[in-house]
Scaffold this active site. Sequence first.
Site, PDB file in Angstrom:
ATOM      1  CB  SER A   1      34.669  43.116  42.963  1.00  0.00           C
ATOM      2  OG  SER A   1      33.591  43.870  42.465  1.00  0.00           O
TER       3      SER A   1
ATOM      4  CE  LYS B   1      32.589  41.187  47.948  1.00  0.00           C
ATOM      5  NZ  LYS B   1      32.988  41.198  46.520  1.00  0.00           N
TER       6      LYS B   1
ATOM      7  CB  SER C   1      31.808  44.784  45.139  1.00  0.00           C
ATOM      8  OG  SER C   1      32.363  43.485  44.965  1.00  0.00           O
TER       9      SER C   1
END
Lengths: 95, 495, 489
Positions: free
Chosen positions: B183, B78, B159
């Site tokens: 997330s 990420k 997210s």
Amino acid sequence: MSLDAATVRRIASLARLRVPEDQLPRLGQELNAILGWIEQLNEVNTGGVEPLTGSAALAMRMREDVVNDGAQPEAVLSNAPERIDAFYAVPKVVE
Amino acid sequence: MSLTELSIAEARAGLDRKSFSAVELAQAHLDAIAALNPRLNAFILPTPERALADARAADDRIARGAARPLEGIPLGIKDLFCTRGVRSTAGSRILGNFVPPYESTVTANLFRDGAVMLGKTNLDEFAMGSSNMTSAYGGVENPWQRKGDAATRLVPGGSSGGSAAAVAARLCLGATATDTGGSIRQPAAFCGIAGIKPTYGRCSRWGIVAFASSLDQAGPMARSVRDNAILLGSMAGFDPKDSTSAERPVPDFAAACDQPMKGLRIGVPKEYRVPGMSAEIEALWQQGMAWLREQGAEIREISLPHTKYALPTYYIVAPAEASSNLARYDGVRYGLRVIEPGDSLDEMYERTRGEGFGAEVRRRILIGTYVLSAGYYDAYYLKAQKVRALIARDFERAFADVDAILTPTAPSAAFGMGEKMDDPVTMYLNDVFTVTANLAGLPGLSVPAGLSAEGLPLGLQVVGRAFDEETVFAVGAAIERAAGFTARPVLRAGG
Amino acid sequence: MSEAKPYRVSGDTGEWEVVIGLEVHAQVISNAKLFSGAATAFGAEPNTQVSFVDAAFPGMLPVINRECVAQAVRTGLGLNAEINLVSVFDRKNYFYADLPAGYQISQYSRPVVGKGTILLDMPDGTTREVGITRLHLEQDAGKSLHDQHPAKSLIDLNRAGVALMEIVSEPDMRSPEEAGAYLRKLRTILRYLGTCDGNMEEGSMRCDVNVSVRKPGEGFRTRCEVKNVNSVRFVMQAIEVEALRQVRVWEEGGAVEQETRLYDANKGQTRSMRSKEHAHDYRYFPDPDLLPLVLDPAWVEELKRGLPELPDARKARYMRDFGLSAYDAGVLVLEQETAAYYEAVAKGRDAKLAANWVMGDLFAALNKTGRSIENSPVSAGNLGRLLDLMADNTISGRIAKQVFETMIEAGTDPDPAAIVEAEGLRQVTDTGAIEAAVDAVMAKNADKVAEYRSGKDKLFGFFVGQVMKAMAGKGNPALVNDVLKKKLS
């Protein structure tokens, strides 16, 4: 609670966020909607409750007083948008 | 079987048997990225050269018989994790040119164990969002589609939408992610994969771009519960550089996946039957209870009375911390600087931050600034931290009677790109089931458990006691076994 | 004890009292910074002592330095203050170019040290107690250089993150002199403790002054904060001019506004920094990257046991054991080095005489040669030996001064006994030699002898002087007196 354009402007300035004047009313509405929703918390009785912060059950660990970092001027300056010699440079501040 | 369909455990075994090389494994995934990423936009920055170099090093070690636990396993990272020498943007324009001269502890742990980096995955800007639509690098498409509706592109959730989509589409075997309000778990549910937010303090936050420090926690995403356990085993561990990192040994999470359900007490909180929850989510939840009961667990109704206040609490605490955490993006030491001739320092700040941050980030900074400002601190922030204490107390009391809690992960299946964008509060409601675990610092795992009528994946969430990820993995694996979830998304490597 | 006359500002409407509170920022002595492992040394090349934490890079986290906490606790103990076993670090949010994170980690509502006291030693030998409100730990900011480039300010983050103790006093001071005495005493205590070097010139001790004025007997009026005054002298001057300004404002029918002001030493004025004032809303909240600071009581006890003898205790001991006056004792304990020197000289000798020599001849010599006591041209050992030569009557006090001069001029810390021998300064105690000298003087001054004998007693001093002169100063003064008295009577 209701945020008028002047308040949004003040908060934006406190947060150093440029918000074009014509966006202030819409932004104010959005923020008002969020704040209105948040205000349900007033229903909760929190008398005598200690606020929680992080994992408050723990005591903070302490580091020993040893110099083991920091001698790396190029690394800390390598991403700088503007540098002069070994300094970061910003528009002149008049005090 | 195609190399992109392997589980991490299978891939490790295959590498050790020399059925294929780490370079072949990496190349298969790089090919998948090349083929699908232009559409999915799951990776902000693929790093093929780095991946192949990592893979060659892995092959060397395997040849020498010195393979490490994740030797040769290709992962997506990420783009909230700082990676040394590799641009790290946090999904924001303001960090568009930022190349960290350091490596986050979690990614360093993964690379220490032999993992291969395929690239940096897309995310909502500064991890603020539940759709991945707030990324400055464009939205991510969910590889799943509604039955008979190829035209509607769906969001992967957020997210960690890039990581979730990449894992689901077989662009990587697993990925790192972070979870501040849901997330990891919500995008895992939306994309039909598993993901765990560990206990606060289990993974070091050092080197992860901060959103809300008291809530942020890193965790893995992968297609199976066991793969999550394997990845978390490498990611977790005490880090003296993070004052909130827990000084505890890392248990054998993978072994925990085999623990029986017999004698376990599973709590089902009555307050999670929220108004407007769809019948199929309710049915799935009931199905989950039945699966666990069949395997010997006892289901108990519990009460978490302050549940309905969790989201408003979160939307005070998280923006408040974010408004302060994001003050450092000022165009002085790194990142974007926007300046016009004659600008003062303050004008430069305002221009840089006004143009560098997207609308959702600006909105949250303003909310956070407001709730901390003079005269409002007690009414908002202090109040929220007190309610947060009550929420944590609800869980403490519940865990006196049960060993884990079962809930749906999200109130709906994945929605269309562009939907729910008009009203921030509607978007915030996505996190209604997940945010409580962040506020209380507890571990929460999402497991794919079934499909909606439209053919989209739905997830169940298991929440455990602090630092009891083992029980969470055990319950998650039991659901996974019972669910037998084998559906695969339309858009996937080799698909 | 007579009460000193209170300090008053006289205005058109009568006398005004000045109310003063001080906030001192003292840089903590430690190897590394408060929350990072970068060095703290003064004067390094720009940005060479900067960790990614100090420069607030993304994802960087603070970890507290145990020694900085220990230093704050030691200082608290030295100020007779409560040590708070649980304290909290907060973020103080504001934007400035030399504040990389956009917030300063500080302690707002729960400081590590609570209420304490400090005893001021006033020039007249009296003492005065001033309350300490609190002491907290916080990060220093970096440095902005505004004069190196025509259009740019340059930022050096070497100082960013160095630990500071903010020490806040109660508004207990009533004159510039008391404020000066407070700063000097605080500096002495910090230096004794080794927690701050107290160097105001290098900025390791900085001072904000809160000033208000009122009619004697009134409650407090609005105060102003004069920021960053960097010497004791300027603090005293700033108070004086700020008090005068406020008196004028009140007497002209206006009202003093609470604001931050700056002292301009060149103009001898304070001026408003109002521009900064309005934007400030620090949005304090507990730093979520840190946990509460919880101190083990046993550790605090251990730190307490390790404290050195502090100036007040030392002063009391000097007065009690050495019979020194409050003033002399106060002067000698001001610097640890002076006290150590003095004690080395006084040990086993006449302590009062030792005090007179250290505060008189030695201080004068140090002043003249521009040396500190650590580099004194005369060591404590040799000054002690000089005192011994007087005590055993080898030389007189007068000759001792002469020998001391020689020692200072030599600059090589010579043994006084060797100088006495080499220069033949040993005092004459041979009564015969003295009698001969006395006889010679009396013979030469027969008229004066007659005057003396007819009652002009004052002339005795003249005869002593003449005899000593005749003996090149080496005559034992007591013997010279005895012989003269006998012969003149």
